[in-house]
Design an enzyme around this catalytic site. Structure first.
Site, short mmCIF file in Angstrom:
data_model
loop_
_atom_site.label_atom_id
_atom_site.label_comp_id
_atom_site.label_asym_id
_atom_site.label_seq_id
_atom_site.Cartn_x
_atom_site.Cartn_y
_atom_site.Cartn_z
N GLU A 223 -47.71 86.95 -90.05
CA GLU A 223 -47.91 85.58 -89.61
C GLU A 223 -49.33 85.38 -89.13
O GLU A 223 -49.99 86.33 -88.68
CB GLU A 223 -46.95 85.24 -88.46
CG GLU A 223 -45.50 85.19 -88.84
CD GLU A 223 -44.62 84.90 -87.64
OE1 GLU A 223 -45.11 85.01 -86.50
OE2 GLU A 223 -43.44 84.57 -87.84
N HIS B 160 -46.70 92.61 -76.58
CA HIS B 160 -45.75 91.67 -77.16
C HIS B 160 -44.39 91.76 -76.50
O HIS B 160 -43.39 91.31 -77.07
CB HIS B 160 -45.63 91.88 -78.67
CG HIS B 160 -46.95 91.87 -79.38
ND1 HIS B 160 -47.73 90.74 -79.50
CD2 HIS B 160 -47.66 92.87 -79.97
CE1 HIS B 160 -48.84 91.03 -80.14
NE2 HIS B 160 -48.83 92.31 -80.43
N LYS C 18 -35.93 88.73 -89.77
CA LYS C 18 -36.85 87.64 -89.46
C LYS C 18 -37.24 86.87 -90.72
O LYS C 18 -37.35 85.64 -90.70
CB LYS C 18 -38.09 88.18 -88.75
CG LYS C 18 -37.84 88.65 -87.33
CD LYS C 18 -39.16 89.03 -86.68
CE LYS C 18 -38.97 89.39 -85.20
NZ LYS C 18 -38.15 90.56 -85.00
N ARG D 6 -28.02 87.12 -79.09
CA ARG D 6 -27.47 87.87 -77.96
C ARG D 6 -27.92 87.20 -76.66
O ARG D 6 -28.72 86.27 -76.67
CB ARG D 6 -27.98 89.31 -77.98
CG ARG D 6 -29.51 89.40 -78.01
CD ARG D 6 -30.01 90.82 -77.93
NE ARG D 6 -31.42 90.94 -78.26
CZ ARG D 6 -32.43 90.72 -77.44
NH1 ARG D 6 -32.18 90.33 -76.20
NH2 ARG D 6 -33.68 90.86 -77.83
#
Length: 662
Positions: free
Chosen positions: A202, A237, A118, A294
């Site tokens: 974040e 999440h 990420k 994917r």
């Protein structure tokens, strides 16, 4: 498609079954792989050939790329479809497949590697001018530095596994005091799930929507986007409800997001199916989150609104063919919604459930309803894999009609043998906030009191139908019941039977019901009320046709041992038949004790022996079904001894620590 004649699916469950159906329609032969736990699984039964690859734990079977490749060669397959999860975003596996002379049905390893971390992906997107959520994506993982960066960004912050996905290794720290524990938990979960404990941090946005763009690229250099999906409704999440297109999406914003997603794919030489995920803020600002290299679990809603088979697209592109359609030929038709049916208990923090599916019935499939599943009635949900039972997808001409389809389809879904989230999904589908498309990633948090209301005792009609089904079932000769088939007025048999029902789990109240046998039915007495009833029970399918005080109703009555599951008026009810003389039927109440709610592995002890603790204080962390579960003190008191150590496997129902309540 001469380049591909036989495909091995390096996965299990519904995605393996999904790929096989498309491959077979295209005339390809299929090969399944399976672990010890999946020897009798649905995907194994569907395949033309199936190869055993190891024990139940994924790290000893489905995550071993060399065994997957050896299985493909042994079975004569010339291509490998990775599905999603497991090895689907593993660049080294993609390289090994190509090195073995096989076709990897997915992007090139270089593209997977570019987006696999990420932090690296965000740096790439930043260079490309794609807006990012404020955060820290650096390589330095010093804990003091991470804490300082979190303070700079401003709490609350989201800690995310750099190499992760699917909600694994993702934790929220609301304050600086919470940050160390949240960081440690995220790193442990990331290491366990992905073998990499690096994280990024974040800013946790107040009310963003999770909107993702489906992209598809071919080896000729062309790329299109197949519009967007709104996946805002999440727990832990992880997505719960997905819909396409995103409600209220401005066409101009859609075009901008689509163009950004295509640019991202082209920048890394992408080939195949991929998803670029964004956070969409209330002012229509959007921020790049990550790219999943994917096919995604929620791809059916995109298929529904575009009338395209994305697995077929994958197979054709992998065979070297160009994209089936251009951007101009793609259009949105109608609205689609997908919900994920999980074996979990929403009332207990969405705790995953294990057990056997003693009864499983889905709504009838057709142009408006689709069910993707990898299990059948009698199959088990084990501790080794994700507890998803199925995906339920509905489509209609507009969102309001699709929501009505969803509510009806959920009412027709029947799952018995373990707790499932169907009532919770039904509550979402009926909620005014959902009907109004008031969506953001904290939907469940905001409306939790409505979606998970305080427990209520079963209604009188539910108890009446459960009791009626029981006495009617005892008339069946196959049950060899001492009442026999002639009813309660038989010679020397009692005309009155006393039943006691209670709900499963701790704290369930017992509900006595007195059944008086009469010539034309039964008189049920409960809580001082009498209900005149009669009916018929079809033993073949469990349909109960009853009359309650002159009102005719239908229900499905399913009995497994002492447990009765009643599917009635769109609701699901579980009841246990109790012996009124046996108290709690031998169950430990768990009051003042810390009991393991499921099988798992101890991965952290948060207190020491002799520690004084307060109610709700974290005590021990278990890992099960690829997620961490923190267990807390049941009351104020003292931990007298720790009965398990880090690394120990524990069974469901064991007492984890010695505890003395204050």
């Amino acid at each position: 498609m001469s380049r591909i004649t036989s495909v091995l699916i390096a996965n299990r469950g519904e995605i393996a079954c999904r790929v096989m159906r498309t491959a077979r329609r295209l005339g390809l032969s299929t090969v399944a792989v399976y672990s010890d736990a999946d020897a009798d699984a649905m995907h194994v039964a569907m395949a033309d050939r199936a190869v055993h690859i190891g024990p139940a734990p994924a790290r000893e079977s489905y995550l071993l790329g060399d065994r997957i490749i050896a299985a493909a060669k042994a079975a004569g397959a010339d291509a490998i479809h990775p599905g999603y999860g497991f090895l689907s975003e593993n660049a080294a596996f993609a390289e090994a497949v190509a090195a073995a002379g096989l076709v990897f049905i997915g992007p090139p390893a270089s593209a997977i590697r570019a987006m696999g971390g990420k932090s690296e992906a965000k740096a790439l997107m930043e260079q490309a001018g794609v807006p990012l959520v404020p955060g820290y994506h650096g390589a330095d993982q010093d804990e003091a530095l991470l804490a300082a960066e979190a303070a700079r960004i401003g709490f609350p912050v989201l800690i995310k596994a750099s190499a992760g996905g699917g909600g694994k290794g993702m934790k929220v720290a609301e304050t600086a005091a919470e940050f160390p524990a949240a960081l440690a938990s995220a790193k442990r979960e990331a290491k366990a799930s992905f073998g990499d404990d690096r994280v990024l941090i974040e800013k946790y946005l107040a009310r963003p929507r999770h909107v993702e763009i489906q992209v598809f690229a071919d080896s000729q250099g062309d790329c299109v986007y197949l519009f967007e999906r709104d996946c805002s409704i999440q727990r832990r999440h992880q997505k719960v409800v997905e819909e396409a297109p995103a409600p209220g999406m401005d066409p101009a914003i859609r075009a901008r997001m689509g163009a950004a997603a295509v640019a991202a794919a082209l920048a890394i030489g992408y080939v195949g199916a991929g998803t670029v995920e964004f956070l969409l803020d209330s002012d229509n600002s959007f921020y790049f989150m990550e790219m999943n290299t994917r096919l995604q679990v929620e791809h059916p809603v995109t298929e529904a609104i575009t009338s395209q088979d994305l697995v077929e697209w994958q197979l054709r592109v992998a065979a070297g063919e160009p994209l089936p359609l251009t951007q101009e030929q793609l259009a949105i038709n109608g609205h689609a919604i997908e919900v994920r049916l999980y074996a979990e208990d929403p009332a207990k923090g969405f705790l995953p459930q294990t057990g056997r599916l003693s009864h499983l019935r889905f709504p009838e499939a057709g142009p408006h309803v689709r069910v993707d599943t990898g299990v059948r009635a009698g199959d088990a949900i084990s501790i080794h894999y994700d507890p998803m039972i199925a995906k339920l997808i509905v489509w209609d001409r507009d969102r309001a009609s699709a929501v009505q389809r969803l509510r009806r389809a959920l009412a027709e879904t029947e799952i018995a043998g373990l707790n499932a989230n169907v009532p919770f999904l039904s509550a979402i589908a009926a909620h005014p906030g959902f009907l109004a498309a008031d969506l953001d990633t904290r939907f469940i948090e905001r409306y939790g009191d409505d979606l998970l209301p305080p427990h209520a005792a079963p209604a009188a009609d539910v108890l009446a139908l459960a009791s009626l089904g029981l006495v009617l079932s005892r008339r069946e000769p196959a049950n060899a019941d001492p009442w026999g088939a002639v009813g309660g007025l038989a010679l020397n048999l009692p005309a009155v039977d006393r039943l006691a029902w209670r709900e499963p789990g701790e704290g369930g109240t017992t509900h006595p019901v007195e059944v008086e046998w009469q010539r034309d039915g039964f008189l049920l007495k409960q809580d001082g009320r009498s209900i005149k009833t009669s009916g018929q029970l079809d033993p073949a399918d469990g349909i109960l046709r009853a009359t309650l005080e002159g009102t005719r109703v239908n229900a499905r009555w399913v009995c497994q041992g002492r447990e009765v599951n009643l599917f009635y008026a769109g609701g699901t009810y579980r009841l246990l038949l109790s012996d009124p003389h046996a108290g709690r039927d031998g169950e430990a109440s768990g009051h003042g004790r810390l009991i393991s709610p499921m099988p798992g592995k101890v991965i952290a002890l948060l207190v020491t022996e002799g520690a004084d603790v307060t109610k709700g204080q974290p005590i021990i962390v278990l890992e099960a079904m690829k997620m961490e579960h923190t267990l807390k003190a049941p009351a104020d008191g003292k931990v007298t001894d720790l009965r398990y150590q880090v690394g120990d496997q524990v069974a469901e129902g064991v007492e984890l620590v010695g505890f003395e309540a204050a």
